[in-house]
Design an enzyme around this catalytic site. Structure first.
Site, short mmCIF file in Angstrom:
data_model
loop_
_atom_site.label_atom_id
_atom_site.label_comp_id
_atom_site.label_asym_id
_atom_site.label_seq_id
_atom_site.Cartn_x
_atom_site.Cartn_y
_atom_site.Cartn_z
N ASP A 181 39.48 48.25 36.12
CA ASP A 181 39.97 49.77 36.38
C ASP A 181 40.90 50.04 37.33
OD1 ASP A 181 38.05 48.71 37.27
OD2 ASP A 181 37.68 50.12 38.55
N PHE A 195 47.69 43.37 40.07
CA PHE A 195 46.66 44.64 39.84
C PHE A 195 46.57 45.15 38.54
CE2 PHE A 195 43.72 47.17 39.99
CZ PHE A 195 42.47 47.10 40.43
N ASP A 200 35.25 40.02 33.05
CA ASP A 200 37.16 40.65 33.14
C ASP A 200 38.34 40.22 33.84
OD1 ASP A 200 35.96 42.10 35.35
OD2 ASP A 200 36.72 43.77 35.31
N GLY A 205 33.71 46.08 34.26
CA GLY A 205 35.03 45.92 33.35
C GLY A 205 35.06 44.89 31.90
N ARG A 218 40.28 52.22 32.12
CA ARG A 218 39.38 51.48 31.57
C ARG A 218 39.94 52.03 30.30
NH1 ARG A 218 36.09 48.74 35.14
NH2 ARG A 218 34.74 50.33 35.91
N ASP A 277 38.96 36.54 39.87
CA ASP A 277 40.10 37.39 40.81
C ASP A 277 40.13 36.26 42.13
OD1 ASP A 277 42.46 38.61 41.75
OD2 ASP A 277 40.74 39.49 43.72
N LYS A 290 43.55 35.41 37.07
CA LYS A 290 44.84 35.27 38.87
C LYS A 290 44.93 33.78 38.88
CE LYS A 290 44.98 39.97 39.21
NZ LYS A 290 44.32 40.98 40.53
P1 IMP Z 1 36.64 38.16 42.14
O1 IMP Z 1 35.01 38.13 42.86
O2 IMP Z 1 37.80 38.37 43.30
O3 IMP Z 1 36.94 37.18 41.73
O4 IMP Z 1 36.44 39.21 42.03
C1 IMP Z 1 36.54 40.06 40.47
C2 IMP Z 1 36.20 41.20 40.24
O5 IMP Z 1 36.95 41.99 40.89
C3 IMP Z 1 36.26 41.25 38.70
O6 IMP Z 1 35.10 41.86 38.08
C4 IMP Z 1 36.87 43.22 38.97
O7 IMP Z 1 35.80 43.99 39.49
C5 IMP Z 1 38.26 42.92 40.22
N1 IMP Z 1 39.24 42.77 39.83
C6 IMP Z 1 39.68 41.73 40.35
N2 IMP Z 1 41.61 41.85 40.15
C7 IMP Z 1 41.15 42.75 39.76
C8 IMP Z 1 43.20 44.16 38.74
O8 IMP Z 1 43.90 43.23 39.15
N3 IMP Z 1 42.11 45.20 37.97
C9 IMP Z 1 40.65 45.46 38.09
N4 IMP Z 1 40.11 44.65 38.88
C10 IMP Z 1 40.27 44.13 39.30
MG MG Z 2 33.99 43.57 38.19
#
Ligand code: IMP
Ligand code: MG
Length: 176
Positions: free
Chosen positions: A156, A149, A97, A40, A162, A100, A128
């Site tokens: 992606d 999202f 990227d 990403g 992408r 979350d 976020k």
């Molecule tokens: P985390 O471990 O929940 O912080 O996940 C982060 C990963 O989830 C990022 O590196 C993205 O690959 C994916 N991700 C989370 N939210 C989104 C989104 O809104 N769009 C696309 N990918 C996302």
């Molecule tokens: Mg990722």
């Protein structure tokens, strides 16, 4: 089925302008090696690293797959590509990227901390905050966004979208 928002959430122009200032913030930290989390962040890393343009700044790419949160160090994060990367005594900038839940970056930071870096700072294009389930904060953030999202600019949905230059919101048929 999902559909894209009518207008971009963040345009390519807005991204470029923010990256100019973000690069200035990061320069003060003098990173020696960038660890970019694929896939990403590939466009973000390319655009940001050009703005850092330092002769001895190295770039390495790693892959991280998160399978949910864990309170134990690196419990459910699979990281590949770290083999052969020496961050010992170095100032490391980790680029992803989007932050979350924070699970990926939290686990990754724990793993990297055990590899002897002199200092580790993290940078994400998007944050976020409202989705966070662990206590993790990135040192450098491009944009704060709501709980939506998003796709484009490297991000992606099922490996699609992408290559779009702008960042778009993806909603389901009911607009959610
Ligand atoms: P985390 O471990 O929940 O912080 O996940 C982060 C990963 O989830 C990022 O590196 C993205 O690959 C994916 N991700 C989370 N939210 C989104 C989104 O809104 N769009 C696309 N990918 C996302
Ligand atoms: Mg990722």
């Amino acid at each position: 089925m999902y559909k894209m928002s009518e207008k971009p959430l963040i345009t390519a122009t807005q991204i470029a302008e923010r990256l100019d200032t973000l690069a200035q913030e990061i320069k003060a930290f003098h990173p020696e090696i960038i660890l970019s989390v694929l896939t990403g962040s590939y466009i973000f890393t390319a655009d940001l690293s050009r703005r850092l343009s330092s002769p001895d700044l190295q770039i390495k790419f790693i892959k991280a797959s998160s399978y949910g949160c864990s309170t134990e160090s690196s419990g459910k994060l699979e990281v590949s590509g770290l083999e052969g990367i020496d961050i010992c005594g170095k100032r490391v900038l980790v680029i992803d990227d989007i932050l979350d839940t924070g699970c990926t970056m939290e686990s990754l930071a724990k793993i990297l901390n055990g590899m002897g870096a002199s200092l580790i700072k993290t940078c994400v294009l998007l944050n976020k905050e409202s989705r966070r389930t662990v206590d993790f904060h990135a040192d450098f953030v491009g944009f704060e966004i709501e709980n939506e999202f998003v796709v484009g600019y490297g991000l992606d949905y099922a490996n699609n979208y992408r290559t779009f230059p702008d960042i778009w919101t993806l909603r389901d048929e009911n607009g959610k």
